[in-house]
Design a protein around this motif. Sequence first.
Motif, PDB file in Angstrom:
ATOM      1  N   GLU A 163     -14.671   7.433   0.607  1.00  0.00           N
ATOM      2  CA  GLU A 163     -13.213   7.326   0.640  1.00  0.00           C
ATOM      3  C   GLU A 163     -12.641   8.363   1.595  1.00  0.00           C
ATOM      4  O   GLU A 163     -12.991   9.549   1.538  1.00  0.00           O
ATOM      5  CB  GLU A 163     -12.628   7.529  -0.757  1.00  0.00           C
ATOM      6  N   PHE A 207      -8.942   9.444   4.154  1.00  0.00           N
ATOM      7  CA  PHE A 207      -7.564   9.214   4.589  1.00  0.00           C
ATOM      8  C   PHE A 207      -7.561   9.340   6.114  1.00  0.00           C
ATOM      9  O   PHE A 207      -8.060  10.331   6.662  1.00  0.00           O
ATOM     10  CB  PHE A 207      -6.597  10.233   3.971  1.00  0.00           C
ATOM     11  N   HIS A 251     -13.644   3.179   1.837  1.00  0.00           N
ATOM     12  CA  HIS A 251     -12.306   3.044   1.244  1.00  0.00           C
ATOM     13  C   HIS A 251     -11.338   3.870   2.085  1.00  0.00           C
ATOM     14  O   HIS A 251     -11.462   5.095   2.167  1.00  0.00           O
ATOM     15  CB  HIS A 251     -12.311   3.525  -0.204  1.00  0.00           C
ATOM     16  N   ASN A 277      -7.382   4.987   3.291  1.00  0.00           N
ATOM     17  CA  ASN A 277      -5.961   5.122   2.991  1.00  0.00           C
ATOM     18  C   ASN A 277      -5.250   5.614   4.244  1.00  0.00           C
ATOM     19  O   ASN A 277      -5.784   6.448   4.983  1.00  0.00           O
ATOM     20  CB  ASN A 277      -5.735   6.126   1.858  1.00  0.00           C
ATOM     21  N   GLU A 317      -0.950   5.830   6.197  1.00  0.00           N
ATOM     22  CA  GLU A 317       0.492   5.716   6.001  1.00  0.00           C
ATOM     23  C   GLU A 317       1.119   5.165   7.279  1.00  0.00           C
ATOM     24  O   GLU A 317       0.883   5.677   8.372  1.00  0.00           O
ATOM     25  CB  GLU A 317       1.095   7.086   5.682  1.00  0.00           C
ATOM     26  N   GLN A 341       2.449   3.151   2.208  1.00  0.00           N
ATOM     27  CA  GLN A 341       1.038   3.472   1.994  1.00  0.00           C
ATOM     28  C   GLN A 341       0.193   2.193   2.073  1.00  0.00           C
ATOM     29  O   GLN A 341       0.552   1.170   1.492  1.00  0.00           O
ATOM     30  CB  GLN A 341       0.839   4.127   0.623  1.00  0.00           C
ATOM     31  N   TYR A 342      -0.902   2.273   2.830  1.00  0.00           N
ATOM     32  CA  TYR A 342      -1.845   1.148   2.940  1.00  0.00           C
ATOM     33  C   TYR A 342      -3.229   1.636   2.504  1.00  0.00           C
ATOM     34  O   TYR A 342      -3.629   2.776   2.785  1.00  0.00           O
ATOM     35  CB  TYR A 342      -1.936   0.642   4.384  1.00  0.00           C
ATOM     36  N   SER A 343      -3.961   0.750   1.859  1.00  0.00           N
ATOM     37  CA  SER A 343      -5.337   1.078   1.474  1.00  0.00           C
ATOM     38  C   SER A 343      -6.159  -0.200   1.409  1.00  0.00           C
ATOM     39  O   SER A 343      -5.616  -1.305   1.304  1.00  0.00           O
ATOM     40  CB  SER A 343      -5.372   1.799   0.121  1.00  0.00           C
ATOM     41  N   LEU A 380      -6.565  -3.677   5.315  1.00  0.00           N
ATOM     42  CA  LEU A 380      -5.830  -2.741   4.476  1.00  0.00           C
ATOM     43  C   LEU A 380      -4.548  -3.434   4.001  1.00  0.00           C
ATOM     44  O   LEU A 380      -3.938  -4.209   4.742  1.00  0.00           O
ATOM     45  CB  LEU A 380      -5.470  -1.473   5.266  1.00  0.00           C
ATOM     46  N   LYS A 389       0.695  -1.034  -0.446  1.00  0.00           N
ATOM     47  CA  LYS A 389       0.837  -0.869  -1.884  1.00  0.00           C
ATOM     48  C   LYS A 389       2.237  -1.271  -2.332  1.00  0.00           C
ATOM     49  O   LYS A 389       3.216  -1.051  -1.621  1.00  0.00           O
ATOM     50  CB  LYS A 389       0.562   0.582  -2.278  1.00  0.00           C
TER      51      LYS A 389
END
Length: 421
Positions: A341, A343, A384, A386, A388, A393-395, A418, A421
């Motif tokens: 994971e 960012f 994973h 994440n 912005e 926010q996108y994931s 992605l 959210k």
Amino acid sequence: MNFVYMSISAAFMILAIIGLRKLLINKVPHLVFEFLWILVLVRLYIPYDFATDHNFYNLLYGIRGKLAETDIFNIDFKNYYIDRTFVEFVTMSSFKYLFTLVWIVVGLMVFSYFWHDYISAKKIWKNAVPATATEQVQNLLQKKGLNNKFDVRESKEISMPMAYGVLHPTIILPAGFDTNKTIVFEAVILHEYMHLKYHHPFLQHIIVLILCVNWFNPLIWMIYRYIGRDMEISCDMHVLDQIGSNNRESYALSLLEMASNKGKDMTFYNGFTKHLVRERTVAIMKYKKTSIKAAIFSVLLPVVVFLLFGTSDNYVFGDEIEAGEMEVVIVEAPELPNYREIFVPFSELEPYLVKNDAQTIDELKLNEFKTLIPLEEGLTEELHVNTEVAMYQYSGTLQLVDADLEKENFVSYYSGSLYRK
């Protein structure tokens, strides 16, 4: 190491040597170029596999990889490589059978041509009789401190002196050859002697056999052309070592006088050919003793050429594995998580967005997002991510599609989507 790869590698070596010859002719001893041509023969027929990380072939693969990665020429990074298409083509059964048939038929035709020349050359040697100038030749060689073990004959079938023979090396003079012209006589004898001393007739036989086998490679024929030139000039330089640089002009005039005689050039004889007189004359007039700097460079040059073009790449083809040429060892990987994971700032993701596909503000599609993973962390199947974008926010989860191993990291490529959210 397969036959086709060895021939292609030799072709690159030939191009490199021709280029070096253009740049360095008359600046380094011509013996260097003869040795470089011998390196080509080694590459052609000795199936060694000395792979290095830094050579010309790895450079080509590296450039190919960069082009594929940036997609400049619309080469798909994952699925399509030019070399893969080539390998698949040459390994097809139908291609192998057809190529083998054509290779044998044309090879026999080339061999028959040279065989006729060989028989003609041997006939001249058999019909030649002991030369009346034998004693003069032996005295000359003895005076120069040279080995006088070679036979000296004369023949009515030739008009120029020639060197012939592997098992029975012989200097053959034309019948009635004028021995009163001392300068010309010495130049001729010493030149033909150098051909025999450095085993040029044997080398010619090897080159002819190589042409018969590799007739399909046009660059192999360039060896036949250039090595003959370099053998002649090399002998000229050895003669000048014996008679001194002060006699360059007289030796050049002797060359012109002998080359003016009309005679047929034959494959299995070395002699004062009328061809390439200009190149040889220029080399003679520019002759000088080899300096220490030139000698060191002459030693290093073949080493550099061999390392760049005579070694093998470390790229592994799939067919090499299938043919059993490469051994695959499966090592059980340590227990590692199958996901990671992270960012990522949107600026790093944007170059990998699939902009031509349908997408909404709710979804961002990524194709082969490139990231580095330390070796100790290991590869993960899922990434994973994440990020912005414009306060949103996108994931999402990206899947591993490809990876390259570098010294300290995995260069990994992930694709997926992605979602906002």
